[in-house]
Enzyme design. Structure first.
Site, short mmCIF file in Angstrom:
data_model
loop_
_atom_site.label_atom_id
_atom_site.label_comp_id
_atom_site.label_asym_id
_atom_site.label_seq_id
_atom_site.Cartn_x
_atom_site.Cartn_y
_atom_site.Cartn_z
N LYS A 1 0.84 -1.21 0.00
CA LYS A 1 0.00 0.00 0.00
C LYS A 1 0.87 1.25 0.00
O LYS A 1 2.07 1.17 0.30
CB LYS A 1 -0.92 -0.03 1.22
CG LYS A 1 -0.19 0.01 2.55
CD LYS A 1 -1.11 -0.33 3.72
CE LYS A 1 -0.35 -0.30 5.03
NZ LYS A 1 -1.12 -0.90 6.13
N HIS B 1 -5.96 -7.90 13.25
CA HIS B 1 -4.81 -6.99 13.16
C HIS B 1 -4.38 -6.58 14.57
O HIS B 1 -5.20 -6.46 15.46
CB HIS B 1 -5.21 -5.77 12.33
CG HIS B 1 -4.08 -4.89 11.89
ND1 HIS B 1 -2.89 -5.39 11.40
CD2 HIS B 1 -3.96 -3.54 11.85
CE1 HIS B 1 -2.10 -4.37 11.08
NE2 HIS B 1 -2.72 -3.24 11.35
N ARG C 1 -10.41 -0.54 15.32
CA ARG C 1 -10.51 0.28 14.12
C ARG C 1 -11.62 -0.31 13.27
O ARG C 1 -12.77 0.02 13.46
CB ARG C 1 -9.16 0.31 13.40
CG ARG C 1 -9.09 1.29 12.26
CD ARG C 1 -7.68 1.45 11.69
NE ARG C 1 -7.15 0.22 11.09
CZ ARG C 1 -5.94 0.13 10.54
NH1 ARG C 1 -5.14 1.17 10.52
NH2 ARG C 1 -5.52 -1.01 10.02
N ARG D 1 1.15 -10.83 6.92
CA ARG D 1 1.02 -9.61 6.10
C ARG D 1 2.12 -8.60 6.43
O ARG D 1 1.87 -7.55 7.00
CB ARG D 1 -0.33 -8.94 6.37
CG ARG D 1 -1.56 -9.78 6.13
CD ARG D 1 -2.82 -8.94 6.36
NE ARG D 1 -2.82 -8.22 7.61
CZ ARG D 1 -3.27 -8.70 8.77
NH1 ARG D 1 -3.80 -9.91 8.83
NH2 ARG D 1 -3.21 -7.96 9.85
N TYR E 1 16.61 30.39 7.31
CA TYR E 1 15.43 31.06 7.89
C TYR E 1 15.47 31.04 9.41
O TYR E 1 15.90 30.04 10.01
CB TYR E 1 14.15 30.33 7.47
CG TYR E 1 13.80 30.48 6.02
CD1 TYR E 1 13.49 31.73 5.47
CD2 TYR E 1 13.76 29.36 5.19
CE1 TYR E 1 13.15 31.84 4.13
CE2 TYR E 1 13.43 29.47 3.85
CZ TYR E 1 13.13 30.71 3.32
OH TYR E 1 12.79 30.82 2.01
N ASP F 1 13.47 23.55 -0.23
CA ASP F 1 14.29 22.93 -1.28
C ASP F 1 15.76 22.76 -0.92
O ASP F 1 16.53 22.24 -1.72
CB ASP F 1 14.22 23.79 -2.56
CG ASP F 1 12.82 24.18 -2.89
OD1 ASP F 1 11.98 23.26 -3.00
OD2 ASP F 1 12.54 25.39 -3.01
N CYS G 1 14.88 24.04 4.77
CA CYS G 1 13.98 24.85 3.94
C CYS G 1 13.16 23.93 3.03
O CYS G 1 13.29 22.71 3.10
CB CYS G 1 14.77 25.81 3.06
SG CYS G 1 16.05 26.72 3.92
C1 LIG Z 1 -0.43 -1.85 6.84
C2 LIG Z 1 -0.97 -3.11 7.31
C3 LIG Z 1 -0.14 -4.23 7.49
C4 LIG Z 1 1.36 -4.17 7.38
O1 LIG Z 1 1.87 -3.71 8.61
P1 LIG Z 1 3.43 -3.58 8.90
O2 LIG Z 1 3.50 -3.12 10.31
O3 LIG Z 1 3.94 -2.57 7.95
O4 LIG Z 1 4.04 -4.90 8.67
C5 LIG Z 1 -0.74 -5.44 7.80
N1 LIG Z 1 -2.09 -5.53 7.95
C6 LIG Z 1 -2.90 -4.48 7.83
C7 LIG Z 1 -4.36 -4.65 8.04
C8 LIG Z 1 -2.38 -3.22 7.52
O5 LIG Z 1 -3.19 -2.17 7.41
#
Ligand SMILES: *Cc1c(COP(=O)(O)O)cnc(C)c1O
Length: 382
Positions: free
Chosen positions: A41, A168, A139, A226, A266, A316, A314
């Protein structure tokens, strides 16, 4: 997608060799037939989703995951044919795209599953979905307390195929006890589902830190993981096995000889204290993803020497002090902002109160990505 060309002497190397190394480290934690769903992602956390996805497929990743339908369509448009899981709910307007591009939706409620099933049935295709259960993340997903009943209902929807069930972690980096408890509750749900005859092919809970820190996350019934962050070689808990895959570099634009009392950049936050001091100007700044919090705090590597960032970053440009310039730094010399030597992405992130995810995602489109295929030496990345 990032460009790999630019007329500016600023670039982010993406070391595919490091990604291969990290992938192997992840694989070493898994059982033989477990699957890796590589999370690409946000343009692979800023590394470029197409190049990274191609490499992951080449080395054996069975699935890919993205956050949005648009991200998945970009992968499909570039010849990526592997199964792609969309990690969250999509707008009903996008349901047709699941069919058209053969994507795996994430189901977060019975109503959502029902709406999906109807769209697919209309087109004569069975959707293969992954059901998200909230076991503590707070979530998205079906609350674990009602998950057994809801998933039974979903399983009865005509033609919908439950390809996977997942959950998750909110604290797999910091709280092993909470995460293990969460894992056990989720595993119990899976065995309750087995009792009722629901046996989805893929069961997964572990993100990167889950893989490395939570033993039960890679044991039965879990058979998929994942990883995102760890594939790219970063960790929020100092995992030294991983090799940073992104190295941000820029050529020195100019070197100024400044005198006592003069100030840099700056806000005039840095004043020359000695009789004279050499200041190198680097042609990148916050529009490229260097946070202003790095001003007067960070270090930059030129040759073998670490020089302090002086004055404000800055849009750039940013400046570093070479002091007397004993090592003879010249305009055109390459400076390294992070990803090599002592400045890991994690170190850079800490210095500007960021997490490593934000650092690489924050390197803007203006910075071309240069893909390097050979192995990357991780031994000096202490
Ligand atoms: C982004 C995400 C991951 C990956 O997590 P990492 O901490 O980058 O390994 C896995 N599962 C879900 C649902 C996520 O949103």
């Amino acid at each position: 997608m990032y460009s790999s060309k630019s007329l500016r002497p600023v670039w982010a190397e993406v070391h595919l060799g490091a990604i291969r190394h990290n992938y192997k480290k992840i694989r070493a934690h898994l059982k033989e037939d477990d699957r890796i769903c590589g999370v690409v992602k946000a343009d692979a956390y800023g590394h470029g989703s197409i190049e990274v996805a191609r490499e992951l497929i080449k080395i054996g990743a069975e699935y890919l995951a993205v956050a949005t339908v648009d991200e998945a369509i970009e992968l499909r448009g570039n010849g990526i044919n592997s199964p792609i899981l969309i990690l969250g709910p999509a707008d009903p307007n996008a349901f047709g795209k699941f069919v058209e591009f053969n994507l795996f939706p994430t189901v977060t409620s019975f109503e959502y599953a029902k709406a999906l099933a109807e769209i697919f049935r209309y087109r004569g295709i069975f959707p293969r979905v992954h059901i998200l259960v909230d076991s503590g993340m707070g979530r998205l997903g079906i609350p674990i307390e009602s998950a057994l009943i809801e998933i039974e209902k979903i399983s009865k929807l005509e033609g919908l195929i439950i390809d996977g069930i997942f959950s998750h972690y909110p604290v797999s980096d910091t709280d092993i006890e909470f995460s293990t408890e969460q894992t056990n509750r989720f595993a119990n749900l899976i065995s309750d589902l087995h009792q009722t005859g629901i046996r989805p092919k893929h069961i997964h809970i572990a993100n990167s830190d889950g893989i490395f820190n939570i033993d039960s996350a890679t044991q039965t019934p879990f058979n998929m993981v994942r990883p995102g962050l760890s594939l790219y070689g970063y960790s929020v808990c100092d995992n030294q096995e991983l090799i940073n895959s992104m190295v941000l570099k820029a050529r020195v634009a100019d070197i100024r000889l400044m005198k006592k009392g003069e100030t840099v950049s700056y806000g005039r936050t840095y004043q020359i204290k000695k009789e004279k001091e050499y200041i190198a100007v680097l042609p990148l700044g916050y529009a490229d993803g260097i946070p202003t919090l790095y001003s007067n705090r960070g270090k930059v590597l030129i040759g073998d020497v670490y020089y302090p960032v002086t004055g404000r970053v800055c849009m750039d440009y940013m400046m570093v002090s070479l002091e007397e310039n004993r090592f003879g730094v010249k305009p055109g010399d390459v400076s390294t902002l992070f990803g090599e030597g002592k400045i890991r992405v994690e170190t850079f992130a800490k210095a500007c109160h960021r997490i490593p995810y934000e650092v690489t995602c924050g390197i803007s489109k203006r910075v071309p990505r240069i893909y390097i295929r050979k192995e990357k030496d991780g031994k000096n990345a202490e």
